[in-house]
Write a protein that holds these residues in place. Sequence first.
Motif, PDB file in Angstrom:
ATOM      1  N   MET A 112       0.851  -1.198   0.000  1.00 63.43           N
ATOM      2  CA  MET A 112       0.000   0.000   0.000  1.00 63.43           C
ATOM      3  C   MET A 112       0.881   1.241   0.000  1.00 63.43           C
ATOM      4  O   MET A 112       1.727   1.398   0.887  1.00 63.43           O
ATOM      5  CB  MET A 112      -0.902   0.007   1.239  1.00 63.43           C
ATOM      6  N   ASP A 113       0.692   2.101  -0.996  1.00 57.53           N
ATOM      7  CA  ASP A 113       1.488   3.329  -1.019  1.00 57.53           C
ATOM      8  C   ASP A 113       0.899   4.346  -0.045  1.00 57.53           C
ATOM      9  O   ASP A 113      -0.142   4.129   0.573  1.00 57.53           O
ATOM     10  CB  ASP A 113       1.614   3.882  -2.447  1.00 57.53           C
ATOM     11  N   ARG A 114       1.589   5.487   0.102  1.00 58.90           N
ATOM     12  CA  ARG A 114       1.162   6.492   1.085  1.00 58.90           C
ATOM     13  C   ARG A 114      -0.231   7.024   0.757  1.00 58.90           C
ATOM     14  O   ARG A 114      -1.049   7.263   1.666  1.00 58.90           O
ATOM     15  CB  ARG A 114       2.161   7.645   1.128  1.00 58.90           C
ATOM     16  N   ALA A 115      -0.528   7.219  -0.517  1.00 59.22           N
ATOM     17  CA  ALA A 115      -1.845   7.718  -0.901  1.00 59.22           C
ATOM     18  C   ALA A 115      -2.934   6.717  -0.499  1.00 59.22           C
ATOM     19  O   ALA A 115      -4.033   7.111  -0.088  1.00 59.22           O
ATOM     20  CB  ALA A 115      -1.898   7.977  -2.402  1.00 59.22           C
ATOM     21  N   SER A 116      -2.636   5.430  -0.598  1.00 58.75           N
ATOM     22  CA  SER A 116      -3.596   4.405  -0.173  1.00 58.75           C
ATOM     23  C   SER A 116      -3.885   4.534   1.316  1.00 58.75           C
ATOM     24  O   SER A 116      -5.051   4.547   1.744  1.00 58.75           O
ATOM     25  CB  SER A 116      -3.051   3.011  -0.445  1.00 58.75           C
ATOM     26  N   LEU A 117      -2.835   4.628   2.105  1.00 60.03           N
ATOM     27  CA  LEU A 117      -3.019   4.723   3.545  1.00 60.03           C
ATOM     28  C   LEU A 117      -3.748   6.010   3.921  1.00 60.03           C
ATOM     29  O   LEU A 117      -4.585   6.017   4.826  1.00 60.03           O
ATOM     30  CB  LEU A 117      -1.658   4.650   4.239  1.00 60.03           C
ATOM     31  N   PRO A 125      -5.827   2.715  12.633  1.00 57.34           N
ATOM     32  CA  PRO A 125      -4.809   3.118  13.608  1.00 57.34           C
ATOM     33  C   PRO A 125      -4.486   4.612  13.503  1.00 57.34           C
ATOM     34  O   PRO A 125      -4.351   5.152  12.407  1.00 57.34           O
ATOM     35  CB  PRO A 125      -3.591   2.272  13.212  1.00 57.34           C
ATOM     36  N   ALA A 126      -4.365   5.282  14.640  1.00 54.53           N
ATOM     37  CA  ALA A 126      -4.108   6.725  14.653  1.00 54.53           C
ATOM     38  C   ALA A 126      -2.774   7.074  14.009  1.00 54.53           C
ATOM     39  O   ALA A 126      -2.612   8.163  13.431  1.00 54.53           O
ATOM     40  CB  ALA A 126      -4.144   7.230  16.095  1.00 54.53           C
ATOM     41  N   TYR A 127      -1.807   6.145  14.077  1.00 56.79           N
ATOM     42  CA  TYR A 127      -0.479   6.463  13.566  1.00 56.79           C
ATOM     43  C   TYR A 127      -0.426   6.618  12.046  1.00 56.79           C
ATOM     44  O   TYR A 127       0.560   7.116  11.503  1.00 56.79           O
ATOM     45  CB  TYR A 127       0.547   5.416  14.014  1.00 56.79           C
ATOM     46  N   LEU A 128      -1.484   6.199  11.335  1.00 57.50           N
ATOM     47  CA  LEU A 128      -1.474   6.365   9.878  1.00 57.50           C
ATOM     48  C   LEU A 128      -1.359   7.839   9.495  1.00 57.50           C
ATOM     49  O   LEU A 128      -0.762   8.184   8.475  1.00 57.50           O
ATOM     50  CB  LEU A 128      -2.734   5.764   9.260  1.00 57.50           C
ATOM     51  N   LYS A 129      -1.927   8.724  10.318  1.00 58.18           N
ATOM     52  CA  LYS A 129      -1.899  10.159  10.001  1.00 58.18           C
ATOM     53  C   LYS A 129      -0.519  10.775  10.220  1.00 58.18           C
ATOM     54  O   LYS A 129      -0.258  11.877   9.741  1.00 58.18           O
ATOM     55  CB  LYS A 129      -2.933  10.897  10.864  1.00 58.18           C
ATOM     56  N   GLU A 130       0.342  10.080  10.927  1.00 55.69           N
ATOM     57  CA  GLU A 130       1.644  10.638  11.274  1.00 55.69           C
ATOM     58  C   GLU A 130       2.743  10.241  10.300  1.00 55.69           C
ATOM     59  O   GLU A 130       3.891  10.657  10.449  1.00 55.69           O
ATOM     60  CB  GLU A 130       2.030  10.176  12.690  1.00 55.69           C
ATOM     61  N   LEU A 131       2.427   9.457   9.290  1.00 54.96           N
ATOM     62  CA  LEU A 131       3.449   8.944   8.388  1.00 54.96           C
ATOM     63  C   LEU A 131       3.958  10.027   7.450  1.00 54.96           C
ATOM     64  O   LEU A 131       3.228  10.953   7.083  1.00 54.96           O
ATOM     65  CB  LEU A 131       2.890   7.776   7.568  1.00 54.96           C
ATOM     66  N   SER A 132       5.186   9.878   7.009  1.00 55.15           N
ATOM     67  CA  SER A 132       5.772  10.813   6.056  1.00 55.15           C
ATOM     68  C   SER A 132       5.186  10.598   4.673  1.00 55.15           C
ATOM     69  O   SER A 132       4.534   9.579   4.412  1.00 55.15           O
ATOM     70  CB  SER A 132       7.288  10.607   5.989  1.00 55.15           C
ATOM     71  N   GLU A 133       5.418  11.541   3.769  1.00 58.24           N
ATOM     72  CA  GLU A 133       4.868  11.464   2.415  1.00 58.24           C
ATOM     73  C   GLU A 133       5.461  10.316   1.611  1.00 58.24           C
ATOM     74  O   GLU A 133       4.867   9.869   0.635  1.00 58.24           O
ATOM     75  CB  GLU A 133       5.096  12.787   1.677  1.00 58.24           C
TER      76      GLU A 133
END
Length: 948
Positions: free
Chosen positions: A310-315, A325-333
Amino acid sequence: MTEPCRAESLPAAHKAFLDRISAFIPAERIFLGPFRNLALGDDASFYRLIPKIVIKAVTEAEVARILRTAAAEHVAVTFRTAGTSLSGQALTDSVLVYLAGAWRGLRIHPGAGHISLEPGVIGAEANVRLAPYGRKIGPDPASISACMIGGIAANNSSGMCCGTAENSYKTVESMRLVFADGTALDTADPASRAAFAVARPELLAELAAMRAEILADAELAERIRRKFKIKNTTGYGLNAFIDFEDPFDILLHLIIGSEGTLAFISEVTYRTVVEHPHKASSLMIYPTIDAACRATIALKAGPVSAVELMDRASLRSVEDKPGMPAYLKELSEDAAAILVEVRAADKPGLLAAIDGALSRVAGIEPVFPLIFMDGKDDYEKLWNIRRGLFTSVGGARKPGTAVIIEDVVFPIERLAEGTVELQRLMRDHGFAEGIIFGHALEGNLHFVFCPDFGDPDATAHYRALLDEVAAMVVGRYDGSLKGEHGTGRNMAPFVEMEWGRTAYAYMQRLKAAFDPEGILNPGVILNDDKEVHLKDLKPMPPVDPIIDRCIECGYCESVCPSRNVTTTPRQRIALQRHMALAKQTGDLGEFNDFHDAYAYYGAATCAADGLCATVCPVAVDTGSFTKTYRGREAGDRARKIGRFVADHYGLVTTLASGGLHLSHGVHKLLGTKAMTAMTHGLRKLSRGLVPYWTPTAPKGAPRLELRNTRQGKGRQVVYFPSCTTRAMGPSALDPDQRGLFAAVMSVLAKAGYDVIFPEGLKELCCGLTLESKGLHEDAGRKSAELETVLRKVSNNGAIPILCDASPCLYTMRCKMEPGLKLHEPVEFIHDFCLPHLDLTPVDAAVALHVSCSSVKMGLSAKFAALAKLCAKQVVIPRNIHCCGFAGDRGFFYPELNAAALADLPGQLPATVTAGYSNSRTCEIGLSFHGGIPYQSMAYLVDQAARPK
């Protein structure tokens, strides 16, 4: 009701075809009008073709005669099962043979090592039947809960776990086939093979000759071997010529993935595969796509069953959804993730697999520590991230836009490069919202984006994107343009580009050998029109916010009670979109014709149960739309009647009860035969205004003793008897002749509950009766009145409230503000009464039907658990979803109830003498069509229960 015949407008060949098939196909299984044919011809792709003739064929002999007739008249034929395919391979503007609803034969062979399936069996149903043996079918497409075996085999569908090792090509054992000339073949039967060799020697000789020529061309043979080491469903499966020597084996495997262009599959036998009982999953998040792909490569040879990239846009597309999971919003681009699953036969094996997977990726630094979860709820939450990707984009898209999911394959060692390049191409061509995900172990990527084909610029961007993707996948990576979604119309113009002129010529020769007249699904897989993928694009005009998110995938159809009698949720939405388009373009004649037909096929016979939303990937509730639509269409007379009912509810229920008492008296006087003849005659004369009567119709309700009771145990409940309980008593055929009110009161007394009744009960209503007819204003008024009374009598929610009809209770939960503790009978008995009761199971076999409202409230498990405490044997018929009675629909549209319960009698053993549910009107239809009396679960509990 039937749609007007349009035979006179057919082309000469189709009219001649129609004349000939009408001799052996009943008229009710032949459809000619544009309304029904648009509905039946719709599929999950972004193309639209409207068949001239639709035939519901139900036997192999019928198919053979249809094909012989089509060949004689040079008329093209396409076969359709569930219509979940995405590439336009199940569409036609000629003759569509519609298989869904029939062809459901299923046979598990001794030992469960093989399973034989007709094309109309849903894939998930095969797995449910195999589950007790610890087996499953190999193919596991994401649409397995809706797609059917015919499509799974014809498209060589795979999925997240089966890869290339357990797909249809690798696990098919044999097939029964019907060819374009009507010749039949059972590849497992020596006598059938011998007869086919006599009937079609030229086909077998051509297959043998082609094999010899391909093997003699070392360069081509090596290219075929190389291309089928990765997933590939572009064009025909030329690997059959490499992998097999016997022409019958070659033929069998060529049919896999042939998309209905070579023969009709009337039965397929698969070798089953092991379904491991122990599973664990880990969401591994890495700082870059490159790192995620390196981890995938490391896991390729390891003990894993699935790796989903899954790429970042997918997540990002799912990060705001509930349960993510809340941490999905904290990931880098630049971040990316892989979802890894391991499976094993036992717990030690699972732990070993987890250790093996972790050791293989130990040298690749993740963003967060890697953790495997083996609790079902935990790993299902992880997989919900992956499952929600396609739908998150489809559901969030702008109204009027299509949702496209493309499907390409790269050699796994170049997966990271391919992913980055796909991201760039989507941005460059104006589809920056697109996401990329896929089956990373196979190098198989899906990319999803949402063009507006009403905009010529968007179509041009789509063309340019596809051209560049094809050049990139084939030219730079020697990958596959299709890995599992089938070639269809969408990729047909690119087959020669991917395979080269020589291989493409063999494919053309192959098609000519099987289908000399070219009548089987022409234009699919092979197509000389290099722009066919840009034609006949499906219009998606906005209609209503309730349904605009629909992607027409067809997942809803398997649970729809009207699917085999009128239309399905997907079809209703397609028809609504067509009407909206006709209105926009000023084609009022077309609009009026469709509008008139929709009154019955779309609005009147929709059960409005909302079960479609429970399986819809984007939670579209077509039932809710139907209620809104009914409200828009309701005339002044209907609104006045609704207002009168709302204002005089006590009078209306009293009159209804009196009418049922009268009906029961007349029945006793005349007898069943005369009563049936009289009421059916009156119904015919009144053109359906007189309700449909059956011997299972209820008597009027006994008088309710509405006195608050005291048991002295300190337990209290507010009891709101529903309007059906206040109006309808038992049927004359019911074993327990008490009213439901008496049965509920008896259970509550045994459990030691003080019972409190709302004031002014006769006038109270949850509003469901009015809401189902689209009279939302009056429904809302009644709901508000009831809520005010319930808040007062329950001390603002301090005391639990029981309503004895599940549909009413569900409506109350949906309409009323939080704070009230609202329970339907099965839930209340299970959660509150059981600790105070001793249960002795009755010595009987009973049937169970969980109403659709209870299913939506998540009560199926409690329903089954309670029944099993109260009866020694409990039978729960499969695939009986909504009963189709739908409040009062069963009284006025009995065909809906009959169609929904058509499979019920065959699933009730002779030992079952009674059935139980939790909705009085549902029980009427269940009793009539099931052939046994159905009553509320409260009666069964009362039989089994004693006070502690």
